[in-house]
Design a protein around this motif. Structure first.
Motif, PDB file in Angstrom:
ATOM      1  N   LYS A 114      40.833  41.028  41.212  1.00 38.32           N
ATOM      2  CA  LYS A 114      41.793  41.232  40.140  1.00 38.32           C
ATOM      3  C   LYS A 114      43.180  40.748  40.538  1.00 38.32           C
ATOM      4  CE  LYS A 114      43.741  44.731  37.067  1.00 38.32           C
ATOM      5  NZ  LYS A 114      43.746  46.159  36.702  1.00 38.32           N
ATOM      6  N   THR A 115      43.806  40.081  39.620  1.00 38.89           N
ATOM      7  CA  THR A 115      45.196  39.661  39.790  1.00 38.89           C
ATOM      8  C   THR A 115      46.025  40.345  38.706  1.00 38.89           C
ATOM      9  OG1 THR A 115      44.564  37.512  40.707  1.00 38.89           O
ATOM     10  CG2 THR A 115      46.789  37.720  39.817  1.00 38.89           C
ATOM     11  N   HIS A 116      47.025  41.076  39.105  1.00 39.63           N
ATOM     12  CA  HIS A 116      47.905  41.741  38.143  1.00 39.63           C
ATOM     13  C   HIS A 116      48.805  40.697  37.484  1.00 39.63           C
ATOM     14  CE1 HIS A 116      46.662  45.613  39.852  1.00 39.63           C
ATOM     15  NE2 HIS A 116      46.801  45.032  41.038  1.00 39.63           N
ATOM     16  N   ARG A 117      49.003  40.810  36.157  1.00 36.53           N
ATOM     17  CA  ARG A 117      49.762  39.803  35.420  1.00 36.53           C
ATOM     18  C   ARG A 117      50.764  40.496  34.491  1.00 36.53           C
ATOM     19  NH1 ARG A 117      44.491  36.873  33.207  1.00 36.53           N
ATOM     20  NH2 ARG A 117      44.061  39.088  32.886  1.00 36.53           N
ATOM     21  N   TYR A 144      52.983  45.166  44.933  1.00 33.10           N
ATOM     22  CA  TYR A 144      51.621  44.659  45.132  1.00 33.10           C
ATOM     23  C   TYR A 144      51.488  43.863  46.422  1.00 33.10           C
ATOM     24  CZ  TYR A 144      50.370  46.283  40.512  1.00 33.10           C
ATOM     25  OH  TYR A 144      50.109  47.086  39.435  1.00 33.10           O
ATOM     26  N   GLU A 149      47.593  43.043  47.207  1.00 29.16           N
ATOM     27  CA  GLU A 149      46.979  42.614  45.959  1.00 29.16           C
ATOM     28  C   GLU A 149      47.811  41.489  45.328  1.00 29.16           C
ATOM     29  OE1 GLU A 149      46.397  45.967  43.424  1.00 29.16           O
ATOM     30  OE2 GLU A 149      45.379  47.148  44.976  1.00 29.16           O
ATOM     31  N   LYS A 150      47.129  40.698  44.496  1.00 32.75           N
ATOM     32  CA  LYS A 150      47.763  39.541  43.885  1.00 32.75           C
ATOM     33  C   LYS A 150      48.482  39.938  42.598  1.00 32.75           C
ATOM     34  CE  LYS A 150      44.222  36.368  45.628  1.00 32.75           C
ATOM     35  NZ  LYS A 150      43.184  35.377  45.249  1.00 32.75           N
ATOM     36  N   LYS A 152      51.017  38.021  39.270  1.00 31.25           N
ATOM     37  CA  LYS A 152      51.710  36.896  38.650  1.00 31.25           C
ATOM     38  C   LYS A 152      52.679  37.449  37.608  1.00 31.25           C
ATOM     39  CE  LYS A 152      48.207  33.253  39.130  1.00 31.25           C
ATOM     40  NZ  LYS A 152      47.365  32.279  38.399  1.00 31.25           N
ATOM     41  N   GLU A 185      55.406  34.046  43.199  1.00 30.49           N
ATOM     42  CA  GLU A 185      54.619  34.745  42.166  1.00 30.49           C
ATOM     43  C   GLU A 185      55.360  34.822  40.838  1.00 30.49           C
ATOM     44  OE1 GLU A 185      53.915  36.546  46.249  1.00 30.49           O
ATOM     45  OE2 GLU A 185      55.641  36.082  44.978  1.00 30.49           O
TER      46      GLU A 185
END
Length: 235
Positions: A114-117, A144, A149-150, A152, A185
């Motif tokens: 999962k990538t937080h956006r 993050y 964790e990733k 954007k 990011e």
């Protein structure tokens, strides 16, 4: 020939026939039967010798074919159990090797991939709102990053908020340059419709900072990102 002579001749023939039939019946009762003679052209039937019923012979059974077993020593007997356990153990290993590995749980996969956006909108020409948007971007990125964790983040400007990304009027131009170098990011988007309207109103080109990218419409950009699962926040 007179009638009496004819009667006598018929009686003699009848007596001969009766005598012949009696002899044949006696032969059958005595176990005799008639066999044809085929050695010559003039074959005829003649009685054969004494006839007896065939005797049913039961053949003696063949001796059973047995394979002599080799003598088993005490050492062989004692080694059978370990060998059996070894075969079972090896079979278990082969069976386990063929089994597919269990796939990780959906929660673990989601956590790994999962990538937080995040969308941060700026639509006002207010230095306070602009700095608040940059502060939120920096805080989320740091949070993050510490979790491994990733994430954007897109800072989208339109309307009066386009001044945030104007190269000639931005009050946060230096800070944007610094964040672009230290936080890849975070990205910046400028509304092309607003830029065109400002150009018409001011009768000059509207320069945009090099760290930003011009999109067709800032509002449409927000909508499309939200439709793909991005989180929208207005400072």
């Amino acid at each position: 020939m007179s009638m009496s002579q004819r009667i006598a001749k018929a009686a003699a023939l009848g007596a001969f026939a009766v005598l012949l039939a009696a002899q044949m019946a006696a032969a059958e009762q005595g176990g005799r039967y008639w066999m044809p003679k085929t050695t010559g052209a003039g074959s005829y039937w003649r009685p054969s010798g004494q006839y007896s019923e065939p005797t049913t012979m039961t053949p003696a059974p063949y001796p059973a074919l047995t394979t002599p077993s080799a003598p088993t020593s005490d050492k062989t007997k004692t080694n059978r159990a370990p060998q059996g356990r070894s075969l079972v153990k090896n079979s278990t290993k082969r069976f386990a090797a063929k089994q597919p590995r269990k796939r990780p749980s959906l929660e673990a996969m989601a956590a790994d991939s999962k990538t937080h956006r995040l969308i941060l909108q700026v639509n006002t020409n207010d230095p306070g709102a602009m700095n608040l948007a940059l502060n939120n971007a920096a805080n989320v990125t740091q949070h993050y990053g510490e979790l491994g964790e990733k994430v954007k983040i897109e800072v989208i400007t339109f309307g009066p908020g386009l001044h945030m990304l104007r190269d000639d009027t931005s009050p946060v131009k230096a800070r944007i340059e610094q964040m672009a170098l230290s936080m890849p990011e975070v990205s910046f988007k400028a509304c092309g419709n607003t830029q065109e309207k400002m150009h018409e109103a001011e009768h000059k080109d509207i320069p945009i900072v090099s760290q930003a990218q011009v999109v067709k419409s800032g509002v449409v950009r927000v909508m499309e990102l939200q439709e793909t699962g991005w989180t929208y926040v207005k400072p």
